[in-house]
Design a protein around this motif. Sequence first.
Motif, short mmCIF file in Angstrom:
data_model
loop_
_atom_site.label_atom_id
_atom_site.label_comp_id
_atom_site.label_asym_id
_atom_site.label_seq_id
_atom_site.Cartn_x
_atom_site.Cartn_y
_atom_site.Cartn_z
N ASP A 107 -7.56 15.75 25.29
CA ASP A 107 -6.08 15.69 25.41
C ASP A 107 -5.74 17.07 25.58
O ASP A 107 -5.03 17.56 26.52
CB ASP A 107 -5.13 14.77 24.33
N GLY A 108 -6.30 18.01 24.57
CA GLY A 108 -6.09 19.43 24.76
C GLY A 108 -6.43 19.83 25.87
O GLY A 108 -5.74 20.82 26.46
N LEU A 109 -7.60 19.77 26.17
CA LEU A 109 -8.17 20.28 27.40
C LEU A 109 -7.43 19.89 28.61
O LEU A 109 -7.25 20.85 29.68
CB LEU A 109 -9.66 19.71 27.70
N MET A 110 -7.04 18.58 28.59
CA MET A 110 -6.31 18.13 29.91
C MET A 110 -4.84 19.03 30.27
O MET A 110 -4.75 19.01 31.10
CB MET A 110 -6.16 16.72 29.86
N SER A 111 -4.14 19.07 28.87
CA SER A 111 -2.94 19.73 29.06
C SER A 111 -3.09 21.25 29.37
O SER A 111 -2.25 21.81 30.16
CB SER A 111 -2.05 19.37 27.64
N ARG A 112 -4.19 21.87 29.01
CA ARG A 112 -4.61 22.98 29.53
C ARG A 112 -4.64 23.13 30.83
O ARG A 112 -4.16 23.93 31.67
CB ARG A 112 -5.75 23.94 28.65
N ARG A 113 -5.44 22.08 31.52
CA ARG A 113 -5.76 22.07 33.01
C ARG A 113 -4.38 21.97 33.47
O ARG A 113 -4.55 22.44 34.67
CB ARG A 113 -6.76 20.81 33.27
N ARG A 114 -3.60 20.89 33.01
CA ARG A 114 -2.55 20.70 33.62
C ARG A 114 -1.62 22.23 33.99
O ARG A 114 -0.92 22.27 35.08
CB ARG A 114 -1.53 19.80 33.25
N ARG A 115 -1.58 22.92 32.99
CA ARG A 115 -0.97 24.29 32.88
C ARG A 115 -1.62 25.19 33.95
O ARG A 115 -0.97 25.76 34.77
CB ARG A 115 -0.72 24.93 31.66
N LEU A 200 2.93 13.54 35.55
CA LEU A 200 2.56 13.58 34.04
C LEU A 200 1.34 13.07 33.86
O LEU A 200 0.90 13.04 32.84
CB LEU A 200 3.56 12.73 33.38
N LEU A 201 0.35 12.86 34.91
CA LEU A 201 -0.88 12.28 34.79
C LEU A 201 -1.88 13.34 35.29
O LEU A 201 -2.78 13.64 34.54
CB LEU A 201 -1.05 11.08 35.64
N ALA A 202 -1.72 13.88 36.53
CA ALA A 202 -2.66 14.44 36.96
C ALA A 202 -2.98 15.73 36.38
O ALA A 202 -2.26 16.44 36.00
CB ALA A 202 -2.89 14.92 38.55
N THR A 203 -4.47 16.41 36.50
CA THR A 203 -4.57 17.56 35.91
C THR A 203 -4.89 18.67 37.08
O THR A 203 -4.93 20.10 36.59
CB THR A 203 -5.66 17.73 34.79
N ARG A 204 -4.87 18.36 38.10
CA ARG A 204 -4.70 19.20 39.29
C ARG A 204 -4.36 18.04 40.63
O ARG A 204 -4.45 16.87 40.68
CB ARG A 204 -6.12 19.40 39.86
#
Length: 492
Positions: A107-115, A200-204
């Motif tokens: 989850d942490g990695l994914m929210s960094r990816r989203r940003r 609110l789902l995709a990370t790219r």
Amino acid sequence: MCDKFFDFAGKKVAIDVNKLTYTKAFLSERTQFQGDIPSLKPPIPGSEGCHGTEKVLRRGFVCADCGCCNRRLFWNRWFCENRGFTLDATMQPYPDHVLEEEAAKFDGLMSRRRRQNAVNRGSAVSDLVEEAESAGDTTDRSISDKQMTEDSEVDESDIDEDDSDMAGAGQSKKNTNGTLESTVRESPSEVALDNGEVDLLATRLNRKVIRLMQNLSFGRYTARQYFLPDIDGNIIGSLTLFTSNPQINAMANGPNDLYRQLELLDIGLRRNPAAIVGHKLEGLTRHFQQNFGARYKFGVSVQSKGFDEAPEVILRALHRLRWAGQSAVKATTQMLTGRDCGPNAPPTETKDFNELLALGFMEDDRINYHDDGEKELGPTVAALSLGSPSVMRFRPKIKSGLGEFVAKRSNGKFFMDVLEVPMKHGDMMVMHGPAIQQLYEYAVEPMGGRRFSLTCRHIDPEKMASDEDRQDAAVKGAIPEYSHSFAYNGDI
Ligand SMILES: [Zn+2]
Ligand SMILES: [Zn+2]
């Protein structure tokens, strides 16, 4: 001989070399080795500190019987390809706390990816980030990965250059330049989006390519649906992600139960020859497979059992995926009603699944970019993900001609991903529209130590090569009557 040989500290000793002999004491000198004598034969990798799917247990072993090196062929056992020596490789349940740690890290990695990937910012910013990422893409994992692949393993299809950038995702700020970093924040209100919708789902998410999308809910699942276009902007299909939650996962016969059954039950999972089949350099699929229902024999030939021989856990997954497939296709059809999608429009209905491919993934088992475009395959693919999290990435093929909307990777050979989504325990994915397989390809990257993916398709008997195959598909792909009590409705 050098004439200085018998010159001891300046004192020359007269020696007739031809008369030299060995003394008996010298010849008989032996010193007993003290301590344990190590065996040259490594023991079969032990289970100490392991749960059964760690990398060290997947690499191979030296047969205790014949001493030859062997590949890890089966999910649940060690098997020597020489003389058939077999030893159970018992799977320990993958601990809940490990799954929880993996999920938290993910989850942490994914929210960094989203940003970093500016999912909810205007396309201008996204492009800058893409360019910066691509320019700073110096970690060439494609080379190291291949070098580390000890037994020339290949994935489901052709070996692609793996241009994954996940490994460095956590620290890829070094790659992007400082100013970008400080401007990219996950606050959608700051910049107007091209097409309005907050994701609110995709990370790219490349919003120049994917312009149509919607939020849905089915039963207790929330879902996000993305529509993929061709070069003319016509919609060729949809991708629907069903996001599970702890409540769904904990239901009787839900994802938790299915996972716990699959990890211990021997459903026949094995790796299959995928490259230079029959040769001593033969390569195996990276992951472990078992097919149920109609036979799946594209590229890799996978052993198959009829649905009538399938364990309950497989039939329960099948009914879940039927529900997901039908729900996603219905929503796709509703969205596209009244819209002219041209010749590659996705069919308005799905075909009943007659095949389920079960895949087991140990630590680091990935599926490289590929498509499922064989002509016998129906328009819909549905997959249920169980256990460790993973990331699914989509990119247009070069032949899609979408270069105006998506940048190429720094190597110039592939497009950047246009969509990247997390797949967590209990989540389902439905891909609908045959042209997606022609114009796009996708990869799945693991983010943990033990995962299963159960994938359903419809294999069209009419397109099979022989009557025998058709007959076989009809018998094996028939869904047993008793299993209809497993019919799934979204846990409502
Ligand atoms: Zn052996
Ligand atoms: Zn596939």
